[in-house]
Design a protein around this motif. Structure first.
Motif, short mmCIF file in Angstrom:
data_model
loop_
_atom_site.label_atom_id
_atom_site.label_comp_id
_atom_site.label_asym_id
_atom_site.label_seq_id
_atom_site.Cartn_x
_atom_site.Cartn_y
_atom_site.Cartn_z
N UNK A 11 25.20 -4.20 30.05
CA UNK A 11 25.58 -3.36 28.92
C UNK A 11 26.26 -2.10 29.44
N UNK A 12 27.41 -1.76 28.86
CA UNK A 12 28.20 -0.62 29.31
C UNK A 12 27.68 0.64 28.64
N UNK A 13 27.45 1.66 29.42
CA UNK A 13 27.04 2.94 28.87
C UNK A 13 28.24 3.57 28.19
N UNK A 14 28.06 4.01 26.96
CA UNK A 14 29.17 4.56 26.19
C UNK A 14 29.73 5.84 26.79
N UNK A 19 34.16 3.60 30.64
CA UNK A 19 34.36 3.51 29.17
C UNK A 19 35.31 4.59 28.69
N UNK A 20 35.20 5.78 29.22
CA UNK A 20 36.12 6.86 28.82
C UNK A 20 37.55 6.52 29.21
N UNK A 75 31.26 -5.49 22.21
CA UNK A 75 29.99 -6.22 22.07
C UNK A 75 29.02 -5.90 23.22
N UNK A 76 29.54 -5.27 24.27
CA UNK A 76 28.73 -4.98 25.44
C UNK A 76 28.54 -3.49 25.69
N UNK A 77 28.83 -2.67 24.70
CA UNK A 77 28.71 -1.22 24.85
C UNK A 77 27.56 -0.69 24.01
N UNK A 78 26.68 0.08 24.66
CA UNK A 78 25.52 0.63 23.94
C UNK A 78 25.99 1.64 22.89
N UNK A 86 18.03 7.46 19.73
CA UNK A 86 17.86 6.59 20.90
C UNK A 86 19.16 5.88 21.23
N UNK A 87 19.37 5.66 22.51
CA UNK A 87 20.49 4.84 22.96
C UNK A 87 20.03 3.39 22.91
N UNK A 88 20.77 2.57 22.19
CA UNK A 88 20.39 1.17 21.97
C UNK A 88 21.14 0.27 22.94
N UNK A 89 20.38 -0.51 23.71
CA UNK A 89 20.93 -1.44 24.69
C UNK A 89 20.71 -2.90 24.29
N UNK A 90 20.09 -3.15 23.16
CA UNK A 90 19.79 -4.52 22.73
C UNK A 90 21.07 -5.22 22.31
N UNK A 91 21.45 -6.32 22.98
CA UNK A 91 22.69 -7.01 22.67
C UNK A 91 22.80 -7.46 21.21
N UNK A 92 21.70 -7.93 20.63
CA UNK A 92 21.74 -8.38 19.23
C UNK A 92 22.03 -7.22 18.29
#
Length: 124
Positions: A11-14, A19-20, A75-78, A86-92
């Motif tokens: 998962x990519x950190x935003x 990402x920047x 689809x892979x970015x938190x 909270x920072x969400x890392x759950x893929x679903x």
């Protein structure tokens, strides 16, 4: 309610440097499209335009490919859950938020306009 805030390696950190930079590339390519598409539609016929400018056709297809890759990366970015912070890392949850948000607009932006729609756009 369970919050999935555990980081996952894929998962990519935003807020990451990658990402920047990726978002900056997407902005530049979107600006390119916002100028090149109207000009190509208004001042030339699509088929003739691309036959005379093969490198431009290839570049435009590369831009479309990059936008398609951007959809996958979304689809892979938190993201940050507004109600909890909270920072969400759950893929679903990431996928659900993206599908309910800007996915349709992003997907429509990568659909090429060729064939029978060309004549309608060039007013033939």
């Amino acid at each position: 309610m369970y919050e999935d805030t555990d980081e996952r390696s894929y998962i990519i950190n935003k807020d990451s440097r990658f990402k920047r930079r990726w978002d900056l590339i997407i902005i530049v390519l979107a600006l390119y499209n916002s100028v090149s598409i109207p000009l190509s539609v208004a001042f030339s016929k699509f088929d003739l335009y691309y036959q005379e400018n093969l490198w431009l056709f290839i570049f435009d297809q590369l831009v479309n490919l990059i936008f398609l890759i951007d959809i996958i990366l979304c689809f892979l970015t938190c993201y940050i859950e507004p109600s909890t912070g909270y920072v969400i890392y759950a893929p679903c949850r990431i996928a659900k938020k993206y599908l309910m948000g800007s996915f349709v607009i992003d997907m429509l932006s990568v659909v090429p306009v060729y064939g029978k729609y060309t004549k309608a756009l060039t007013f033939e």
